[in-house]
Write a protein that holds these residues in place. Structure first.
Motif, short mmCIF file in Angstrom:
data_model
loop_
_atom_site.label_atom_id
_atom_site.label_comp_id
_atom_site.label_asym_id
_atom_site.label_seq_id
_atom_site.Cartn_x
_atom_site.Cartn_y
_atom_site.Cartn_z
N HIS A 73 0.74 -1.14 -0.26
CA HIS A 73 0.05 -0.13 0.11
C HIS A 73 0.94 1.11 0.07
N GLY A 74 -0.01 2.46 0.00
CA GLY A 74 1.07 3.58 0.25
C GLY A 74 1.65 4.33 -0.78
N GLY A 75 1.64 3.83 -2.09
CA GLY A 75 2.46 4.66 -3.07
C GLY A 75 3.81 4.54 -2.96
N ALA A 76 4.46 5.10 -3.90
CA ALA A 76 5.90 5.10 -3.62
C ALA A 76 6.51 6.02 -2.69
N ARG A 77 5.77 7.17 -2.01
CA ARG A 77 6.12 8.08 -1.18
C ARG A 77 6.23 7.07 0.22
N ALA A 78 5.35 6.04 0.37
CA ALA A 78 5.44 5.13 1.68
C ALA A 78 6.82 4.48 1.60
N GLN A 79 7.47 4.22 0.37
CA GLN A 79 8.71 3.62 0.32
C GLN A 79 9.71 4.55 0.42
N PHE A 80 9.47 5.86 0.24
CA PHE A 80 10.45 6.86 0.76
C PHE A 80 10.92 6.56 2.31
N ALA A 81 9.96 6.41 2.92
CA ALA A 81 10.35 6.05 4.51
C ALA A 81 10.59 4.59 4.86
N TYR A 148 18.65 5.87 -6.38
CA TYR A 148 18.42 6.87 -7.64
C TYR A 148 17.06 6.44 -8.25
N CYS A 149 16.79 7.65 -8.92
CA CYS A 149 15.30 7.47 -9.75
C CYS A 149 15.57 7.57 -11.20
N PRO A 150 15.63 6.63 -11.79
CA PRO A 150 16.07 6.54 -13.29
C PRO A 150 15.21 7.42 -14.25
N ASN A 151 14.04 7.70 -13.81
CA ASN A 151 13.07 8.43 -14.82
C ASN A 151 12.09 9.44 -13.82
N GLU A 152 12.81 10.90 -13.85
CA GLU A 152 12.20 11.90 -13.29
C GLU A 152 10.76 12.38 -13.98
N GLY A 172 16.36 1.56 -6.82
CA GLY A 172 15.81 2.27 -7.80
C GLY A 172 14.19 2.59 -7.55
N ASP A 173 13.86 3.79 -7.80
CA ASP A 173 12.45 4.37 -7.78
C ASP A 173 12.07 4.19 -9.01
N TYR A 174 11.34 3.06 -9.63
CA TYR A 174 11.11 2.95 -10.88
C TYR A 174 9.50 3.36 -11.30
N SER A 175 9.01 4.27 -10.34
CA SER A 175 7.60 4.46 -10.49
C SER A 175 7.27 4.78 -11.92
N SER A 176 7.73 5.45 -12.68
CA SER A 176 7.48 6.21 -13.90
C SER A 176 8.09 5.26 -15.21
N THR A 177 8.76 4.16 -14.96
CA THR A 177 9.33 3.47 -16.00
C THR A 177 9.43 2.14 -16.00
N ALA A 195 1.97 1.93 -8.68
CA ALA A 195 1.34 1.43 -9.82
C ALA A 195 0.79 2.24 -10.87
N GLN A 196 0.34 3.48 -10.47
CA GLN A 196 -0.55 4.43 -11.30
C GLN A 196 -0.14 4.88 -12.58
N LYS A 197 1.11 4.39 -13.06
CA LYS A 197 1.51 4.85 -14.17
C LYS A 197 1.63 3.70 -15.31
N ASN A 198 2.43 2.69 -15.09
CA ASN A 198 2.87 1.61 -15.99
C ASN A 198 2.19 0.16 -15.42
N1 PLP Z 1 8.34 8.61 -7.48
C1 PLP Z 1 8.25 9.08 -8.77
C2 PLP Z 1 9.36 8.83 -9.86
C3 PLP Z 1 7.09 9.38 -9.16
O1 PLP Z 1 6.73 9.89 -10.32
C4 PLP Z 1 5.86 9.70 -8.09
C5 PLP Z 1 4.68 10.25 -8.45
O2 PLP Z 1 4.32 10.41 -9.56
C6 PLP Z 1 6.30 9.18 -6.85
C7 PLP Z 1 7.70 8.82 -6.68
C8 PLP Z 1 5.27 9.40 -5.63
O3 PLP Z 1 4.33 8.30 -5.95
P1 PLP Z 1 3.03 8.07 -5.06
O4 PLP Z 1 2.02 9.09 -5.48
O5 PLP Z 1 2.47 6.69 -5.39
O6 PLP Z 1 3.41 8.35 -3.62
#
Ligand code: PLP
Length: 361
Positions: A73-81, A148-152, A172-177, A195-198
């Motif tokens: 749960h919690g989106g990528a931001r939960a993983q930041f913590a 690192y985040c491979p796709n900003e 790797g924060d792969y949220s958008s790739t 999940a909400q991108k790819n």
């Molecule tokens: N990391 C990346 C690369 C993102 O694009 C986003 C959201 O767009 C986030 C983290 C944060 O994701 P979330 O809204 O799922 O917490």
């Protein structure tokens, strides 16, 4: 009805075949007379969904056997913590490559749990934003991991070739790739992605973590963010986001049917080339991203005359080209062209751009 192409950065477009299938089986899933979102996550039917989706994801990304796949749960931001809470161990610091908005956001969150070393790799040459060569990155010796985040997503800046971090634990924060092209999972300690991108609907976050990194979580980590607890419970320590999980499973199947990530890579490259070449051909549009760091997923671009931004957006919207407004920190336009965006969607956009320039240029 006008054919709509949705260029949202997320929540983003899903494959139409997936939506149709979900619609068909919404009220009567697998003949149960109920929808998949109304059944217990511990039922044998849902467990089968969970297992199959994990297997399909493993097949797509060729995830080695010594990695756990967690559906969180919690989106990528939960993983930041969750990341520092789980993986710092005895360390007090971790390296964070700061290449843009999201990498920076991860650093701000990590500061609550350790003293992250922020390594600013952003550079602007001739007005184009990019990433400094890796030889200029000052990594530390005592870091628990390097993030690192491979796709900003906002800046549209990508680090496509995985940097050579040697034997460091790479996150790797792969949220958008994620799933947009093949990657070598074995070079990472952990990969995560909202999940909400790819992948599928918002509400689900994927974590792929090497199993030797488990078991070092801080005592105070909330159980729901503890990778070991999640792994031991098959991502069902509490009630998982079942509908998002099921739908993501359909997306994984769809990806396999399309030919997997090698095919996605071809399609994504073709879409990106079409869009960037349209931007580059004219002085009416411009990209502020250096050639070597142009994202295939998120393409921000500016109109030379920002006074035309509003007209551009409203004319685009009128012909079904949705959500092209750039993020507030960058301005201008942004076209997010994830896996579910077909080439014809990008072609419709570039035809519109050429026509808009003819009429307003
Ligand atoms: N990391 C990346 C690369 C993102 O694009 C986003 C959201 O767009 C986030 C983290 C944060 O994701 P979330 O809204 O799922 O917490």
């Amino acid at each position: 009805m006008t054919q709509v192409y949705n260029f949202s950065s997320g929540p983003a477009m899903l494959p139409v075949e997936v939506l149709r299938r979900a619609e068909q089986e919404l009220c009567n899933w697998h003949g149960l007379g109920t929808s998949v979102m109304e059944i217990s996550h511990r039922s044998k039917e849902f467990i089968a969904v969970a297992e199959q989706s994990e297997q399909d994801l493993r097949d797509l990304l060729k995830v080695p056997a010594n990695y756990k796949v967690l559906f969180c749960h919690g989106g990528a931001r939960a993983q930041f913590a969750a990341l520092p809470l789980n993986l710092l161990g005895d360390h007090t610091t971790a390296d964070y490559i700061d290449g843009g908005y999201w990498a920076h956001s991860a650093i701000l969150e990590a500061k609550k749990y350790c003293e992250p070393k922020a390594i600013d790799v952003k550079t602007t040459v001739d007005g184009l934003n990019g990433i400094k060569p890796m030889k200029e990155w000052q990594l530390s010796d005592n870091a628990a991991y390097v993030h690192y985040c491979p796709n900003e997503t906002i800046d549209g800046v990508a680090i496509d070739e995985m940097p050579d971090f040697g034997d460091k634990v790479v996150i790797g924060d792969y949220s958008s790739t994620i799933l947009s092209r093949p990657i070598d999972v074995s070079r990472f300690g952990m990969i995560y992605a909202g999940a909400q991108k790819n992948i599928g609907p918002a509400g689900l976050t994927l974590v792929i973590v090497r199993d030797d990194l488990l078991g070092k979580a801080r005592r105070e980590v909330p159980s729901i963010l503890d990778y070991t607890v999640l792994a031991e419970n098959g991502s069902m320590f509490n009630t998982p986001p079942t509908f998002a999980w099921y739908l993501s499973g359909l997306v994984f199947k769809w990806l396999k049917e399309q030919g997997g990530l090698v095919e996605m890579q071809k399609r994504n490259q073709a879409k990106a080339e079409l869009l960037y070449s349209t931007i580059d051909k004219s002085d009416f549009y411009r990209s502020q991203v250096a050639l070597a760091n142009r994202s295939w997923m998120n393409v921000p671009f500016q109109l030379a005359d920002p006074a035309l931004d509003k007209v551009f957006l409203s004319e685009a919207e009128a012909i079904g080209l949705q959500a092209l407004k750039g993020h507030r920190v960058v301005g201008g336009m942004r076209a997010s062209i994830y896996n579910a965006m077909p080439l014809i969607g990008v072609k419709t956009l570039t035809d519109f751009m050429v026509d808009f320039e003819r009429r307003h240029g």
